[in-house]
Design an enzyme around this catalytic site. Structure first.
Site, mmCIF file in Angstrom:
data_model
loop_
_atom_site.group_PDB
_atom_site.id
_atom_site.type_symbol
_atom_site.label_atom_id
_atom_site.label_comp_id
_atom_site.label_asym_id
_atom_site.label_seq_id
_atom_site.Cartn_x
_atom_site.Cartn_y
_atom_site.Cartn_z
ATOM 1 N N SER A 158 24.780 4.435 -30.177
ATOM 2 C CA SER A 158 24.427 3.298 -31.028
ATOM 3 C C SER A 158 25.581 2.300 -31.096
ATOM 4 C CB SER A 158 24.087 3.791 -32.440
ATOM 5 O OG SER A 158 23.053 4.745 -32.402
ATOM 6 N N GLY B 40 31.962 3.653 -31.086
ATOM 7 C CA GLY B 40 33.290 3.847 -30.499
ATOM 8 C C GLY B 40 33.308 4.007 -28.997
ATOM 9 N N LYS B 41 32.322 3.472 -28.283
ATOM 10 C CA LYS B 41 32.282 3.610 -26.820
ATOM 11 C C LYS B 41 33.415 2.816 -26.171
ATOM 12 C CE LYS B 41 28.069 2.035 -26.652
ATOM 13 N NZ LYS B 41 27.828 1.868 -28.094
ATOM 14 N N GLU C 115 12.820 0.055 -61.289
ATOM 15 C CA GLU C 115 13.961 0.867 -60.850
ATOM 16 C C GLU C 115 14.054 2.169 -61.642
ATOM 17 O OE1 GLU C 115 15.323 0.061 -58.194
ATOM 18 O OE2 GLU C 115 14.537 -1.968 -58.078
#
EC number: 3.4.24.-
Length: 668
Positions: A238, A242-243, A461
């Site tokens: 993805s 860190g590629k 909420e």
């Protein structure tokens, strides 16, 4: 050494612009020499000239280009007091005689008539000579004629240089080097500070890449057993995992030439340039082998080739890919040249590129788990002035589904928030605010809303918080806020478990929790609003996934219509009949409606607590887990993993590593 450098300074590098400068200087010199710029004659007027002519002082009149007259005096006249200042001067020696006076006249015919009249009336002897001369500046005319062509060629070269990369760097910066590779070379002379120590997490990917680096450093260790060097390794993952950082670490660790470039560097508007750059890149790598080539975003050129034989830019990209395939594993072999590539779109790459022998290894760089996130936080926290009591384990648990780039952004945003508030150190609250800022968006406290709208949002909420508190498999609540943030009017923040597999009960509980907001509006106000859009979108996707992807529906059965290759996205025909489509739609609707009624029932049973929680939320605008414990008591399904004991948490996380299949938070 320093003294030698001072004594022998580096000689200036030769530049082709020197030649251009010398040629221009020669042309200018010839232009100046051919003209009369270095001659200085005294100016006069036509009336004064006529006076000199009557006195017999004029020896010759030279009419130049029918508009200018040059006057030459007799030797006796030059000695007269009136003409002493008329002696011509010259900066350069000249073999020809220079005129004493020069002037411009009007009409040539009138000027000739006046000269003839004076000569006849004064009966001059000897008569002054009248000569005609045409002067031309050949070099000047030549340069003026050549100027348009010089401008056209200069503009063309400038445009070509800009299109081919421009600037001084890279092989493509010159028009004649457009086919050269634009790869940046990192070798022993280039200082690359990134090492494997700077890459936190990614243990499996690091091990694979370290082996490649080790092979280039010590090839005998592997070849002695008959092993061969791998041709290439493809980093898949993805965005932000860190590629590229891993490739930088390879460049820092491997003491071999490292060529780095992007897939788009091969793309050019000229035909054949991409293939030429691929050839040149591998030629340089072979000359410097052993070497590593890193191609980032390889999907720019490695996309699957189409069957349609259309010409155009697509054809040029395919030619580049064909050349890359040939260079990686063609008829000729590349010795000791390894190709590293990175992409987040491996599904669109050509099958020929992915086969063994080209990219022998596919290294999956996944999103980090809780332990790896802790390591990444430790790396990015080094340059920050952080508080002494900062719990890194807590930060790692608060960021499920975050990539390495996201964590770096959290650390930077936390530092900016602390600096904005004038703090001397970054503390825990700054990091929590940074996570909220990144996931939810910027706070908009000045957003105008009515009292009725604010009350509806508070109950919405509070409904989420109440239902999630009552369900066993719902994600643990962190906080609830009705402060507008980004495009949402309010949000309930959860800390989802990181799971590898998900059971139907867990998905149904999460869907029921997501529908708690709309159910609360129905229970309290007996009407619904558009505020549940993101909830409905999330629930519909989950229900459709249960039925059509994971096979978790009893009525549809153990079938999946999911195509992992991504080739068939229901382009023309669906993989099921119309009758099955009706069954799928009904099953999705039934699942959602069942969970909605379940949420309504839960809220009706706890209406008083829901109202109390909404009132607290209206008062404080932000409430946390502690506020819910005061109203509802201790959660019966509280898991041991959520105890605020960081050491115990790490141990339990090591026992059961889980992956998040849910959103980072529920944001409406």
């Amino acid at each position: 050494m320093a003294d030698k450098k001072k004594i022998n300074p580096k000689k200036p590098k030769f530049s082709p612009y020197w030649i251009y400068g010398i040629i221009i200087a020669v042309f200018l010199t010839m232009q100046l020499f051919s003209g009369s710029s270095f001659q200085d004659s005294s100016p006069t007027t036509p009336s004064q000239f006529m006076t000199y002519l009557k006195d017999g002082d004029v020896e010759k009149v030279e009419i130049v280009n029918r508009r200018e007259a040059k006057v030459y005096l007799t030797a006796e006249a030059e000695q007269k007091e009136i003409h002493k200042k008329s002696k011509p001067t010259s900066l350069l020696p000249s073999a020809t005689r220079m005129p004493n006076y020069k002037f411009e006249f009007g009409d040539l015919q009138n000027f000739e008539d006046e000269i003839s009249k004076v000569i006849s009336e004064e009966n001059l002897d000897p008569k002054p000579k009248v000569e005609y001369k045409t002067e031309q500046n050949l070099w000047g005319d030549f340069l003026i004629g050549l100027l348009p062509f010089i401008l056209l060629i200069g503009v063309w070269i400038f445009i070509m240089r800009r299109m081919s990369g421009g600037g001084a760097g890279g092989g493509g910066s010159q028009i004649f080097n457009i086919g050269k590779s634009k790869a940046k070379l990192f070798d022993e002379n280039t200082e690359v500070k990134t090492t494997f120590k700077d890459v936190a997490g990614l243990e499996g990917a690091k091990e694979e890449v370290q082996e490649i680096v080790d092979f280039l450093k010590n090839p005998e260790k592997y070849t002695s057993l008959g092993g061969k060097i791998p041709k290439g390794a493809l980093l898949v993952g993805s965005p932000g995992t860190g590629k590229t950082l891993l490739a930088k670490a390879v460049a820092g660790e491997a003491k071999v030439p490292f060529f780095s470039l992007s897939g788009s560097d091969f793309v050019e508007m000229f035909v054949g340039v991409g293939a030429s750059r691929v050839r040149d890149l591998f030629k340089q790598a072979k000359e410097k082998s052993p070497a590593i080539i890193f191609i980032d975003e390889i999907d720019a050129i490695g996309r699957a080739r189409g069957k349609n034989n259309f010409s155009g830019s697509n054809d040029e990209r395919e030619n580049t890919l064909n050349q890359l395939l040939t260079e990686m594993d063609g008829f000729g072999t590349n010795t000791n040249v390894i190709v590293l590539a990175a992409t987040n779109r491996a599904d669109v790459l050509d099958k020929a590129l992915m086969r063994a022998g080209r990219f022998d290894r596919q290294i999956f760089v996944d999103l980090p788990d809780v332990r790896e996130r802790k390591e990444i936080f430790e790396v990015h926290l080094r340059p920050l002035k952080k508080a002494k009591d900062l719990d890194i384990d807590f930060l790692a648990r608060q960021t499920p589904g975050f990539s390495g780039a996201d964590i770096a952004n959290v650390c930077n945003e936390a530092a900016l928030i602390a600096a904005r508030q004038g703090k001397k150190a970054v503390d825990k609250q700054d990091f929590l605010d940074a996570v909220d800022r990144i996931v939810g968006g910027l706070e908009k406290k000045n957003k105008i809303m009515t009292v009725a709208e604010k009350k509806a949002i508070a109950y919405h909420e509070a409904g989420h918080a109440t239902v999630s508190w009552m369900l066993e498999h719902a994600a643990p609540l962190v906080k609830v806020t009705i402060v507008p943030r980004g495009r949402s009017l309010g949000a309930a923040w959860y800390l989802p478990e990181e799971r590898l597999i998900v059971h139907p009960e867990q998905m149904l509980d999460e869907m029921c929790s997501a529908l708690g907001g709309r159910a609360a509006e129905k229970v309290i106000f007996n009407r619904i609003s558009t505020g549940a859009l993101s909830d409905l979108e999330k629930v519909t996707k989950q229900a459709r996934a249960m039925v059509t992807i994971y096979g978790l529906s009893d009525k549809v059965g153990n079938l999946t219509y999911y195509d992992s290759s991504g080739q068939n996205e229901y382009g023309f025909t669906k993989p099921y009949s119309e009758k099955t489509a009706e069954l799928i739609d009904k099953e999705i609707s039934d699942i959602i409606e069942e969970q909605y009624q379940r949420a309504v029932k839960l809220l009706e049973e706890n209406r008083d607590k829901l109202t109390l929680l909404a009132e607290v939320l209206l008062e404080k605008e932000v409430i946390f887990k502690d506020n819910l414990e005061k109203i509802f008591g201790k959660r019966p399904f509280e898991k041991e993993e959520l105890v605020e004991d960081s050491k115990k948490l790490v141990k339990e996380d090591e026992i059961e590593e889980v992956k998040s299949d849910t959103d980072k938070s529920e944001d409406k």
